[in-house]
Motif scaffolding. Structure first.
Motif, PDB file in Angstrom:
ATOM      1  N   ASP A   5       9.343  53.035 -64.387  1.00 47.70           N
ATOM      2  CA  ASP A   5       9.521  53.315 -62.833  1.00 47.70           C
ATOM      3  C   ASP A   5      10.928  53.456 -62.613  1.00 47.70           C
ATOM      4  OD1 ASP A   5       6.845  53.470 -61.709  1.00 47.70           O
ATOM      5  OD2 ASP A   5       6.843  51.167 -62.257  1.00 47.70           O
ATOM      6  N   ARG A   6      11.722  52.304 -63.399  1.00 50.24           N
ATOM      7  CA  ARG A   6      13.204  52.289 -63.031  1.00 50.24           C
ATOM      8  C   ARG A   6      13.864  53.572 -63.527  1.00 50.24           C
ATOM      9  NH1 ARG A   6      17.076  47.228 -65.467  1.00 50.24           N
ATOM     10  NH2 ARG A   6      18.893  47.911 -64.108  1.00 50.24           N
ATOM     11  N   PRO A  18      18.873  60.183 -54.752  1.00 48.27           N
ATOM     12  CA  PRO A  18      19.250  59.508 -53.419  1.00 48.27           C
ATOM     13  C   PRO A  18      18.022  58.740 -52.949  1.00 48.27           C
ATOM     14  CG  PRO A  18      18.686  61.898 -53.196  1.00 48.27           C
ATOM     15  CD  PRO A  18      18.561  61.617 -54.602  1.00 48.27           C
ATOM     16  N   MET A  19      18.344  58.020 -51.681  1.00 47.33           N
ATOM     17  CA  MET A  19      17.431  57.233 -51.199  1.00 47.33           C
ATOM     18  C   MET A  19      15.616  57.834 -50.943  1.00 47.33           C
ATOM     19  SD  MET A  19      16.227  54.296 -50.474  1.00 47.33           S
ATOM     20  CE  MET A  19      17.580  53.173 -50.762  1.00 47.33           C
ATOM     21  N   SER A  20      16.054  59.067 -50.310  1.00 46.55           N
ATOM     22  CA  SER A  20      14.850  59.920 -50.061  1.00 46.55           C
ATOM     23  C   SER A  20      14.030  60.232 -51.376  1.00 46.55           C
ATOM     24  CB  SER A  20      15.203  61.263 -49.418  1.00 46.55           C
ATOM     25  OG  SER A  20      16.025  62.038 -50.231  1.00 46.55           O
ATOM     26  N   ASP A  22      10.156  58.886 -52.014  1.00 47.57           N
ATOM     27  CA  ASP A  22       9.016  59.660 -52.420  1.00 47.57           C
ATOM     28  C   ASP A  22       8.441  58.970 -53.559  1.00 47.57           C
ATOM     29  OD1 ASP A  22       9.465  61.054 -50.073  1.00 47.57           O
ATOM     30  OD2 ASP A  22      10.528  62.739 -51.031  1.00 47.57           O
ATOM     31  N   TYR A  23       9.194  58.649 -54.714  1.00 45.53           N
ATOM     32  CA  TYR A  23       8.743  58.312 -55.869  1.00 45.53           C
ATOM     33  C   TYR A  23       7.721  57.111 -55.657  1.00 45.53           C
ATOM     34  CZ  TYR A  23       7.887  56.625 -60.431  1.00 45.53           C
ATOM     35  OH  TYR A  23       7.376  55.959 -61.725  1.00 45.53           O
ATOM     36  N   GLY A  33       4.719  57.705 -53.832  1.00 49.16           N
ATOM     37  CA  GLY A  33       3.721  58.285 -54.791  1.00 49.16           C
ATOM     38  C   GLY A  33       3.155  57.679 -56.035  1.00 49.16           C
ATOM     39  N   ALA A  34       3.958  56.854 -56.401  1.00 50.57           N
ATOM     40  CA  ALA A  34       3.652  55.871 -57.803  1.00 50.57           C
ATOM     41  C   ALA A  34       2.574  54.824 -57.301  1.00 50.57           C
ATOM     42  CB  ALA A  34       4.910  55.381 -58.331  1.00 50.57           C
ATOM     43  N   THR A  35       2.695  54.173 -56.034  1.00 52.15           N
ATOM     44  CA  THR A  35       2.090  53.003 -55.819  1.00 52.15           C
ATOM     45  C   THR A  35       1.130  53.204 -54.607  1.00 52.15           C
ATOM     46  OG1 THR A  35       3.813  52.277 -53.960  1.00 52.15           O
ATOM     47  CG2 THR A  35       4.305  51.562 -56.457  1.00 52.15           C
ATOM     48  N   GLY A  36       1.280  54.135 -53.744  1.00 50.33           N
ATOM     49  CA  GLY A  36       0.389  54.413 -52.765  1.00 50.33           C
ATOM     50  C   GLY A  36       0.641  53.312 -51.635  1.00 50.33           C
ATOM     51  N   VAL A  37       1.903  52.767 -51.558  1.00 46.41           N
ATOM     52  CA  VAL A  37       1.911  51.642 -50.631  1.00 46.41           C
ATOM     53  C   VAL A  37       1.851  52.196 -49.062  1.00 46.41           C
ATOM     54  CG1 VAL A  37       4.387  52.082 -50.642  1.00 46.41           C
ATOM     55  CG2 VAL A  37       3.600  49.821 -49.699  1.00 46.41           C
TER      56      VAL A  37
END
Length: 234
Positions: free
Chosen positions: A56-57, A64-66, A70-71, A74-78
């Motif tokens: 992930d890192r 950028p922050m956006s 988004d990542y 998408g990766a966690t579904g938080v």
């Protein structure tokens, strides 16, 4: 964009082939803050019940922050709105900056060299203005003609807009402004703007390419090298 230095430096017009300026990324390039961003992101998501790992890192480095938000969603579904998640990460990062920001090896020497030879330096970051201003307390605003923040351009990195804005403000030519970056996102931005690039990777790997020199440390960057990169473009 905010002007952060009143020092006057002469932009070299010369024969139209020499080095005019150096444009520098901030996080992971001049200051060792990539670990701070990672700590902010990983600790927050751990509290939310999600474990981020080194894979992930690699996707998060360079902003950028956006794109980071988004990542992460998408990766966690938080179940958090992007705006809320942005605020939480930024605040945690700012809290980590309270103890000061360590400079990357060779950063101070490079900035002092540019100043001593009258070569303008601009700070070009995907971080937002309030973060840049905090970091500049440690980095030193006197080193830069101005800074360009990620929330001050229509499109931030990896788009060319931040570097094109810096070149425009300097009245320079992209091919005569060397960019120093640490992340693939920033390298793509600089190259799209038409600038020669020195990449000093911090987390994600960067491969050499035409017009791009990959080094292991800023300590390897000197004036002769910067000038040679511009000379090789003409």
């Amino acid at each position: 964009m905010t002007t952060i230095s009143t020092a006057t430096r002469t932009l070299d017009q010369g024969d139209g082939r020499g080095l005019q300026a150096v444009l520098l990324d901030m996080d992971g390039t001049l200051v060792d803050t990539e670990d701070f961003w990672w700590q902010a992101e990983a600790s927050l998501f751990a509290e939310l019940g999600y474990a981020l790992d080194e894979n992930d890192r690699v996707h998060l480095v360079g902003g950028p922050m956006s794109r980071v938000i988004d990542y992460l969603i998408g990766a966690t579904g938080v179940d958090l709105a992007p705006a809320d998640l942005t605020v939480l990460i930024n605040q945690r990062f700012v809290d980590l900056l309270a103890g000061g920001v360590p400079l990357m090896p060779g950063a101070e020497r490079l900035l002092n060299t540019l100043a001593a030879h009258g070569i303008p330096a601009a700070l070009v970051s995907a971080s937002h203005r309030h973060v840049i201003d905090i970091v500049l307390d440690s980095l030193g605003s006197r080193h830069f003609a101005f800074s360009v923040a990620g929330d001050e351009v229509p499109r931030t990195k990896p788009h060319p807009d931040p570097y094109l804005e810096a070149v425009r403000r300097l009245g320079a030519e992209p091919s005569r402004c060397v960019v120093v970056e640490d992340a693939p996102t920033g390298v793509r931005s600089a190259e799209a703007a038409g600038c020669p690039v020195i990449a000093v990777p911090s987390v994600a790997a960067i491969e050499p390419a035409p017009g791009r020199l990959v080094l292991s440390s800023l300590e390897q960057v000197d004036l002769e090298l910067l000038r040679s990169l511009v000379a090789s473009r003409v």
